[in-house]
Design a protein around this motif. Sequence first.
Motif, PDB file in Angstrom:
ATOM      1  N   THR A 128     -55.573  27.069 -26.882  1.00  0.00           N
ATOM      2  CA  THR A 128     -54.756  26.254 -25.965  1.00  0.00           C
ATOM      3  C   THR A 128     -55.319  25.365 -25.244  1.00  0.00           C
ATOM      4  O   THR A 128     -54.895  24.909 -24.090  1.00  0.00           O
ATOM      5  N   ASP A 129     -56.679  25.005 -25.319  1.00  0.00           N
ATOM      6  CA  ASP A 129     -57.240  24.328 -24.500  1.00  0.00           C
ATOM      7  C   ASP A 129     -57.634  23.031 -25.357  1.00  0.00           C
ATOM      8  O   ASP A 129     -56.817  21.995 -25.101  1.00  0.00           O
TER       9      ASP A 129
ATOM     10  N   GLU B 219     -57.436  13.109 -28.316  1.00  0.00           N
ATOM     11  CA  GLU B 219     -56.125  13.388 -27.845  1.00  0.00           C
ATOM     12  C   GLU B 219     -55.349  13.029 -29.191  1.00  0.00           C
ATOM     13  O   GLU B 219     -55.607  12.565 -30.174  1.00  0.00           O
ATOM     14  N   GLY B 220     -53.938  13.665 -28.848  1.00  0.00           N
ATOM     15  CA  GLY B 220     -52.978  13.442 -29.985  1.00  0.00           C
ATOM     16  C   GLY B 220     -52.664  15.066 -30.826  1.00  0.00           C
ATOM     17  O   GLY B 220     -53.145  15.827 -30.230  1.00  0.00           O
ATOM     18  N   GLU B 221     -52.164  14.741 -31.694  1.00  0.00           N
ATOM     19  CA  GLU B 221     -51.515  16.040 -32.520  1.00  0.00           C
ATOM     20  C   GLU B 221     -52.784  16.544 -33.150  1.00  0.00           C
ATOM     21  O   GLU B 221     -53.503  15.876 -34.079  1.00  0.00           O
ATOM     22  N   ILE B 222     -53.022  18.043 -33.292  1.00  0.00           N
ATOM     23  CA  ILE B 222     -54.057  18.618 -33.675  1.00  0.00           C
ATOM     24  C   ILE B 222     -53.275  19.328 -34.932  1.00  0.00           C
ATOM     25  O   ILE B 222     -52.562  20.329 -34.378  1.00  0.00           O
ATOM     26  N   ARG B 223     -53.745  19.208 -35.983  1.00  0.00           N
ATOM     27  CA  ARG B 223     -53.079  20.067 -37.299  1.00  0.00           C
ATOM     28  C   ARG B 223     -54.149  21.017 -37.889  1.00  0.00           C
ATOM     29  O   ARG B 223     -55.073  20.553 -38.173  1.00  0.00           O
ATOM     30  N   LEU B 224     -54.030  22.313 -37.586  1.00  0.00           N
ATOM     31  CA  LEU B 224     -55.030  23.180 -38.257  1.00  0.00           C
ATOM     32  C   LEU B 224     -54.534  23.717 -39.719  1.00  0.00           C
ATOM     33  O   LEU B 224     -53.422  24.144 -39.621  1.00  0.00           O
TER      34      LEU B 224
ATOM     35  N   PRO C  99     -50.313  17.818 -21.738  1.00  0.00           N
ATOM     36  CA  PRO C  99     -49.678  16.630 -21.921  1.00  0.00           C
ATOM     37  C   PRO C  99     -50.497  15.714 -22.827  1.00  0.00           C
ATOM     38  O   PRO C  99     -51.620  15.455 -22.760  1.00  0.00           O
ATOM     39  N   GLY C 100     -49.664  14.816 -23.711  1.00  0.00           N
ATOM     40  CA  GLY C 100     -50.110  13.957 -24.824  1.00  0.00           C
ATOM     41  C   GLY C 100     -50.809  14.659 -25.885  1.00  0.00           C
ATOM     42  O   GLY C 100     -51.425  14.031 -26.788  1.00  0.00           O
ATOM     43  N   ARG C 101     -50.758  15.773 -26.250  1.00  0.00           N
ATOM     44  CA  ARG C 101     -51.296  16.528 -27.148  1.00  0.00           C
ATOM     45  C   ARG C 101     -50.429  17.438 -27.843  1.00  0.00           C
ATOM     46  O   ARG C 101     -49.502  18.161 -27.046  1.00  0.00           O
TER      47      ARG C 101
END
Length: 97
Positions: A43-44, A50-55, A88-90
């Motif tokens: 959650t950090d 920055e941006g979308e992180i897809r695991l 924000p932004g992520r």
Amino acid sequence: MTDYAVDGTGVRSKRAMFNTLAGALSFPDWFGHNLDALYDCLTDLSWLPEGEIRLVWTDSTVLAAADPAGYAGIREVLDDAVEGFATPGRSLAVVIS
């Protein structure tokens, strides 16, 4: 969007999954290798761009078969982290196969 691959083919324990996730997402040294610390890191993720992180976790069935309780705990934390991610932004997405 940036994909972070988690290859589950050799992951047969919760401890191994902690190590695999820590490597894939470049967790900081303070990562405590437990479910609470996993949630805190997920959650950090301020150390990632920055941006979308897809695991993307492939072969999750290996852990599910070898350590059902560990698998359930990891899945619960992943679900909770996606729901609780509010930077924000992520954004955080998890794809499990």
